[in-house]
Design a protein around this motif. Structure first.
Motif, PDB file in Angstrom:
ATOM      1  N   GLU A  81       0.946  -1.310   0.023  1.00  0.00           N
ATOM      2  CA  GLU A  81       0.006   0.041  -0.017  1.00  0.00           C
ATOM      3  C   GLU A  81       0.836   1.184  -0.073  1.00  0.00           C
ATOM      4  O   GLU A  81       1.707   1.387   0.748  1.00  0.00           O
ATOM      5  N   SER A 101       0.984   5.390  -0.366  1.00  0.00           N
ATOM      6  CA  SER A 101       0.069   6.519   0.037  1.00  0.00           C
ATOM      7  C   SER A 101       0.832   7.894   0.256  1.00  0.00           C
ATOM      8  O   SER A 101       2.027   7.749   0.347  1.00  0.00           O
ATOM      9  N   GLU A 102      -0.132   8.844   0.472  1.00  0.00           N
ATOM     10  CA  GLU A 102       0.558  10.153   0.818  1.00  0.00           C
ATOM     11  C   GLU A 102       1.719  10.673  -0.356  1.00  0.00           C
ATOM     12  O   GLU A 102       2.722  11.048   0.131  1.00  0.00           O
ATOM     13  N   TYR A 103       1.543  10.562  -1.408  1.00  0.00           N
ATOM     14  CA  TYR A 103       2.318  10.854  -2.539  1.00  0.00           C
ATOM     15  C   TYR A 103       2.704  12.563  -2.244  1.00  0.00           C
ATOM     16  O   TYR A 103       1.813  13.290  -2.165  1.00  0.00           O
ATOM     17  N   PRO A 109       5.923   8.225  -3.040  1.00  0.00           N
ATOM     18  CA  PRO A 109       4.993   7.753  -1.882  1.00  0.00           C
ATOM     19  C   PRO A 109       5.895   8.225  -0.488  1.00  0.00           C
ATOM     20  O   PRO A 109       6.714   7.670  -0.389  1.00  0.00           O
TER      21      PRO A 109
END
Length: 244
Positions: free
Chosen positions: A86, A88-90, A236
């Motif tokens: 997983e 995230s938070e690119y 990410p």
């Protein structure tokens, strides 16, 4: 047969001829000796510095920080297909990494899943890049190239030491290269096989190594006169890995 698969066979046939030509001296290079030493030695501090510059935080089966570092010491190779990733938070990041930081990051960020061992990278003042590593050919074929693995006309060793030197850059996720040297084990790829067609095949297939991260955008990856790698792109900030 498609033109794309024909090109893949062409490149692997070159590799086969080189392996056969140097089979006795190559055996030690393939199986017993490490890859070419570029003189790049890194410390744990180099790895932490590289992580800080990228901003990435990694969690593996609930482990983070020093607990994850302890686990990695005895970790074995695993297939990426047995885990969920997983990202995230690119964020867009711009940073430079020294040869030591780059080498540390490439070796330590995901050793259980990475297809390259004992990897070293460096940049000369003229911008020429060098890379050396032991490549897990068997896992690469299974993880990244299953669509062409059956089209390779000859058996390749499960592991192979490689060394490359030349002008390399990435722009908008597309690799561009002008290799001066490319060695498979102790055998250099002959100049006639460093022509545009072979380089084009490499440029088409090698990006799978870094675009395996969904949403990764490398706007540019170049070098500067200080011998540093210069990165600009979207990466990410959070990576979570769990067993399926």
């Amino acid at each position: 047969m498609s033109e794309e698969k024909s090109k893949v066979k062409y490149v692997f046939m070159i590799a086969f001829l080189l392996i056969i030509g140097g089979v006795f001296s190559a055996y030690a290079s393939f199986s017993l000796l490490g890859p070419k030493d570029l003189g790049v030695e890194y410390t744990h501090e180099d790895y932490l510095s590289a992580l800080e510059k990228t901003g990435m935080e990694i969690e593996y089966n609930g482990l983070t920080g020093e607990a994850l570092e302890e686990y990695k010491k005895d970790a074995t190779k695993e297939s990426i297909h047995d885990y969920n990733f997983e990202f995230s938070e690119y964020e867009r990041k711009q940073f430079t990494l020294t040869a030591e930081e780059s080498t540390a990051l490439l070796n330590e960020i995901a050793p259980s899943f990475w297809w390259f061992d004992d990897l070293q990278v460096k940049v000369s003042p003229d911008g020429t890049m060098e890379g050396s590593s032991s490549v897990d050919i068997k896992r690469l074929k299974a993880d990244l190239y299953p669509d062409v693995a059956d089209d390779i006309p000859i058996p390749l060793p499960d592991k192979l030491n490689i060394y490359s030197k030349g002008q390399i850059s990435i722009t908008d996720n597309k690799l561009s290269g002008n290799p001066e040297v490319f060695n498979l084990g102790p055998a250099p790829l002959p100049a006639e096989y460093m022509a545009d067609e072979s380089v084009s095949v490499m440029e088409d297939y090698f990006p799978r190594v870094y675009t395996v991260v969904p949403g990764l955008e490398i706007n540019s990856l170049t070098s500067n006169s200080n011998g540093e790698f210069v990165f600009d792109g979207v990466i990410p900030q959070k990576v979570s890995v769990t067993e399926k």
